[in-house]
Write a protein that holds these residues in place. Structure first.
Motif, PDB file in Angstrom:
ATOM      1  N   LEU A  60      12.254   4.118 -63.166  1.00 16.92           N
ATOM      2  CA  LEU A  60      10.842   3.887 -62.873  1.00 16.92           C
ATOM      3  C   LEU A  60      10.537   2.414 -63.146  1.00 16.92           C
ATOM      4  O   LEU A  60      10.812   1.925 -64.241  1.00 16.92           O
ATOM      5  CB  LEU A  60       9.958   4.784 -63.746  1.00 16.92           C
ATOM      6  N   PRO A  61       9.980   1.700 -62.175  1.00 16.61           N
ATOM      7  CA  PRO A  61       9.798   0.254 -62.334  1.00 16.61           C
ATOM      8  C   PRO A  61       8.744  -0.145 -63.365  1.00 16.61           C
ATOM      9  O   PRO A  61       8.773  -1.272 -63.871  1.00 16.61           O
ATOM     10  CB  PRO A  61       9.369  -0.194 -60.930  1.00 16.61           C
ATOM     11  N   ASP A  62       7.802   0.766 -63.658  1.00 16.36           N
ATOM     12  CA  ASP A  62       6.688   0.390 -64.532  1.00 16.36           C
ATOM     13  C   ASP A  62       6.725   1.023 -65.917  1.00 16.36           C
ATOM     14  O   ASP A  62       5.908   0.690 -66.781  1.00 16.36           O
ATOM     15  CB  ASP A  62       5.359   0.758 -63.857  1.00 16.36           C
ATOM     16  N   ARG A  63       7.669   1.930 -66.169  1.00 13.01           N
ATOM     17  CA  ARG A  63       7.698   2.596 -67.478  1.00 13.01           C
ATOM     18  C   ARG A  63       9.056   3.261 -67.698  1.00 13.01           C
ATOM     19  O   ARG A  63       9.881   3.333 -66.787  1.00 13.01           O
ATOM     20  CB  ARG A  63       6.593   3.648 -67.580  1.00 13.01           C
ATOM     21  N   ALA A  64       9.248   3.740 -68.904  1.00 12.62           N
ATOM     22  CA  ALA A  64      10.481   4.457 -69.234  1.00 12.62           C
ATOM     23  C   ALA A  64      10.452   5.858 -68.616  1.00 12.62           C
ATOM     24  O   ALA A  64       9.396   6.498 -68.555  1.00 12.62           O
ATOM     25  CB  ALA A  64      10.636   4.560 -70.749  1.00 12.62           C
ATOM     26  N   ALA A  65      11.585   6.324 -68.158  1.00 11.13           N
ATOM     27  CA  ALA A  65      11.706   7.677 -67.608  1.00 11.13           C
ATOM     28  C   ALA A  65      12.066   8.625 -68.747  1.00 11.13           C
ATOM     29  O   ALA A  65      13.105   8.470 -69.390  1.00 11.13           O
ATOM     30  CB  ALA A  65      12.773   7.718 -66.525  1.00 11.13           C
ATOM     31  N   LEU A  66      11.186   9.583 -69.013  1.00 14.07           N
ATOM     32  CA  LEU A  66      11.388  10.523 -70.115  1.00 14.07           C
ATOM     33  C   LEU A  66      11.925  11.843 -69.599  1.00 14.07           C
ATOM     34  O   LEU A  66      11.381  12.439 -68.666  1.00 14.07           O
ATOM     35  CB  LEU A  66      10.068  10.749 -70.860  1.00 14.07           C
ATOM     36  N   GLU A  67      12.995  12.317 -70.221  1.00 12.42           N
ATOM     37  CA  GLU A  67      13.584  13.615 -69.882  1.00 12.42           C
ATOM     38  C   GLU A  67      13.613  14.472 -71.144  1.00 12.42           C
ATOM     39  O   GLU A  67      13.991  13.987 -72.217  1.00 12.42           O
ATOM     40  CB  GLU A  67      14.995  13.443 -69.337  1.00 12.42           C
ATOM     41  N   VAL A  68      13.212  15.712 -71.025  1.00  9.48           N
ATOM     42  CA  VAL A  68      13.209  16.646 -72.155  1.00  9.48           C
ATOM     43  C   VAL A  68      14.107  17.830 -71.820  1.00  9.48           C
ATOM     44  O   VAL A  68      13.971  18.444 -70.754  1.00  9.48           O
ATOM     45  CB  VAL A  68      11.786  17.146 -72.477  1.00  9.48           C
ATOM     46  N   LEU A  69      15.023  18.138 -72.721  1.00  8.33           N
ATOM     47  CA  LEU A  69      15.935  19.266 -72.547  1.00  8.33           C
ATOM     48  C   LEU A  69      15.754  20.230 -73.716  1.00  8.33           C
ATOM     49  O   LEU A  69      15.890  19.831 -74.873  1.00  8.33           O
ATOM     50  CB  LEU A  69      17.384  18.779 -72.497  1.00  8.33           C
ATOM     51  N   LEU A  70      15.438  21.486 -73.414  1.00  7.16           N
ATOM     52  CA  LEU A  70      15.261  22.513 -74.433  1.00  7.16           C
ATOM     53  C   LEU A  70      16.406  23.514 -74.325  1.00  7.16           C
ATOM     54  O   LEU A  70      16.571  24.164 -73.291  1.00  7.16           O
ATOM     55  CB  LEU A  70      13.913  23.212 -74.261  1.00  7.16           C
ATOM     56  N   ARG A  71      17.175  23.627 -75.394  1.00  6.29           N
ATOM     57  CA  ARG A  71      18.328  24.513 -75.399  1.00  6.29           C
ATOM     58  C   ARG A  71      18.051  25.720 -76.283  1.00  6.29           C
ATOM     59  O   ARG A  71      17.722  25.568 -77.461  1.00  6.29           O
ATOM     60  CB  ARG A  71      19.562  23.761 -75.907  1.00  6.29           C
ATOM     61  N   PRO A  72      18.172  26.931 -75.741  1.00  8.11           N
ATOM     62  CA  PRO A  72      17.934  28.132 -76.547  1.00  8.11           C
ATOM     63  C   PRO A  72      19.027  28.327 -77.587  1.00  8.11           C
ATOM     64  O   PRO A  72      20.085  27.688 -77.522  1.00  8.11           O
ATOM     65  CB  PRO A  72      17.943  29.261 -75.507  1.00  8.11           C
ATOM     66  N   LYS A  73      18.767  29.230 -78.522  1.00  8.58           N
ATOM     67  CA  LYS A  73      19.750  29.491 -79.586  1.00  8.58           C
ATOM     68  C   LYS A  73      21.061  30.019 -79.003  1.00  8.58           C
ATOM     69  O   LYS A  73      22.155  29.619 -79.423  1.00  8.58           O
ATOM     70  CB  LYS A  73      19.171  30.488 -80.593  1.00  8.58           C
ATOM     71  N   VAL A  74      20.965  30.916 -78.037  1.00 11.98           N
ATOM     72  CA  VAL A  74      22.152  31.457 -77.360  1.00 11.98           C
ATOM     73  C   VAL A  74      21.911  31.452 -75.851  1.00 11.98           C
ATOM     74  O   VAL A  74      20.776  31.536 -75.398  1.00 11.98           O
ATOM     75  CB  VAL A  74      22.480  32.904 -77.829  1.00 11.98           C
ATOM     76  N   GLY A  75      22.973  31.348 -75.105  1.00 12.00           N
ATOM     77  CA  GLY A  75      22.861  31.421 -73.657  1.00 12.00           C
ATOM     78  C   GLY A  75      22.420  30.105 -73.035  1.00 12.00           C
ATOM     79  O   GLY A  75      22.354  29.062 -73.690  1.00 12.00           O
ATOM     80  N   LEU A  76      22.112  30.175 -71.738  1.00 14.27           N
ATOM     81  CA  LEU A  76      21.710  29.006 -70.978  1.00 14.27           C
ATOM     82  C   LEU A  76      20.198  28.959 -70.818  1.00 14.27           C
ATOM     83  O   LEU A  76      19.530  29.993 -70.875  1.00 14.27           O
ATOM     84  CB  LEU A  76      22.368  29.040 -69.589  1.00 14.27           C
ATOM     85  N   PRO A  77      19.637  27.759 -70.609  1.00 19.25           N
ATOM     86  CA  PRO A  77      18.184  27.650 -70.400  1.00 19.25           C
ATOM     87  C   PRO A  77      17.748  28.427 -69.163  1.00 19.25           C
ATOM     88  O   PRO A  77      18.445  28.452 -68.150  1.00 19.25           O
ATOM     89  CB  PRO A  77      17.965  26.147 -70.211  1.00 19.25           C
ATOM     90  N   GLY A  78      16.583  29.061 -69.273  1.00 16.04           N
ATOM     91  CA  GLY A  78      16.045  29.828 -68.154  1.00 16.04           C
ATOM     92  C   GLY A  78      14.684  29.312 -67.733  1.00 16.04           C
ATOM     93  O   GLY A  78      14.307  28.175 -68.026  1.00 16.04           O
ATOM     94  N   VAL A  79      13.923  30.173 -67.058  1.00 11.92           N
ATOM     95  CA  VAL A  79      12.606  29.783 -66.542  1.00 11.92           C
ATOM     96  C   VAL A  79      11.655  29.423 -67.685  1.00 11.92           C
ATOM     97  O   VAL A  79      10.890  28.452 -67.590  1.00 11.92           O
ATOM     98  CB  VAL A  79      12.007  30.931 -65.695  1.00 11.92           C
ATOM     99  N   VAL A  80      11.689  30.185 -68.775  1.00  8.92           N
ATOM    100  CA  VAL A  80      10.800  29.927 -69.911  1.00  8.92           C
ATOM    101  C   VAL A  80      11.078  28.550 -70.505  1.00  8.92           C
ATOM    102  O   VAL A  80      10.150  27.775 -70.792  1.00  8.92           O
ATOM    103  CB  VAL A  80      10.970  31.016 -70.997  1.00  8.92           C
ATOM    104  N   GLU A  81      12.361  28.221 -70.671  1.00  8.41           N
ATOM    105  CA  GLU A  81      12.729  26.912 -71.224  1.00  8.41           C
ATOM    106  C   GLU A  81      12.284  25.786 -70.297  1.00  8.41           C
ATOM    107  O   GLU A  81      11.787  24.751 -70.762  1.00  8.41           O
ATOM    108  CB  GLU A  81      14.245  26.829 -71.450  1.00  8.41           C
ATOM    109  N   ARG A  82      12.438  25.967 -68.999  1.00  8.71           N
ATOM    110  CA  ARG A  82      12.031  24.933 -68.037  1.00  8.71           C
ATOM    111  C   ARG A  82      10.519  24.694 -68.106  1.00  8.71           C
ATOM    112  O   ARG A  82      10.052  23.554 -68.032  1.00  8.71           O
ATOM    113  CB  ARG A  82      12.429  25.343 -66.617  1.00  8.71           C
TER     114      ARG A  82
END
Length: 225
Positions: A60-82
């Motif tokens: 992004l030319p005007d600011r930092a690009a922020l990414e957030v990743l939420l990992r559940p205790k077990v398994g893969l991230p799903g719709v709720v995590e997204r």
């Protein structure tokens, strides 16, 4: 057993009390900032990377690009995590002065260690303490407060998993530290406008306690060093 004791404590205080807090910053060596936040038996570990070099497609030319990743205790991230990732990102973007670091990437990784209720508010609190530990420029701090409305309409702050399941509605607010404004909010279930306003007032009062905990926690950290 511990969850039952927390429910008894909440019942004794009319539901208007928060579970015990605990926080430790700088736990991880590889991230630029990290924090473990505990609310009762709910705990989340946050790791923050950046500002760092960003791939061309995400730049992004005007600011930092922020990414957030939420990992559940077990398994893969799903719709709720997204969905929670989006709310967490919007909250962090509201206070992060990303314009000071254009064309860079900031990544926030949240690992759920245990979920005994009020997980989203615990994630918000862990994210804020992680941002603080990384030393990123912020316009203000923020905290997360979860409120549950029981079938009788009584407000329960920082509910446990059982209290959330029995509740008619569960509301989570992200509140800033300067004017106690709502940065983001999410609701599950049904409630009236009046009940939502009552929950917001209760959350803003609880935010004072959380921000004081932030100050005490940071003060302890730097007094040790």
């Amino acid at each position: 057993m511990a969850e039952e004791e927390e429910e008894k404590m909440a019942a004794a205080g009319g539901g208007c009390c928060l579970r015990p807090f605990s926080c430790e910053q700088g736990l991880l060596s590889r991230p630029d900032g990290s924090a473990a936040f505990l609310q009762g038996d709910t705990s989340v570990l946050a790791g923050l990377y950046g500002p760092a070099e960003v791939k061309g497609s995400k730049e992004l030319p005007d600011r930092a690009a922020l990414e957030v990743l939420l990992r559940p205790k077990v398994g893969l991230p799903g719709v709720v995590e997204r969905s929670r990732e989006q709310l967490l990102r919007q909250t962090c973007e509201a206070v992060l002065l990303g314009a000071l670091h254009p064309r860079t990437a900031v990544t926030l990784v949240l690992q759920v260690l245990s979920d005994a209720g009020s997980l989203l508010s615990c994630c918000l609190n862990a994210a804020c303490m992680g941002l603080l530990d990384a030393g990123l420029p912020l316009s203000s701090l923020f905290c997360g407060v979860t409120c549950a409305l029981d079938p009788n309409g009584a407000i329960v702050l920082d509910p446990t998993t059982r209290q959330e399941q029995e509740a008619r509605a569960v509301l989570t607010f992200a509140i800033d530290s300067t004017e106690r404004k709502v940065l983001t909010a999410t609701t599950k279930g049904s409630c009236s406008v009046e009940e939502m306003q009552q929950c917001l007032v209760a959350a803003q009062r609880a935010a004072d306690t959380i921000f004081q905990f932030y100050r005490d926690s940071v003060r302890r950290k730097y007094s040790k060093s």
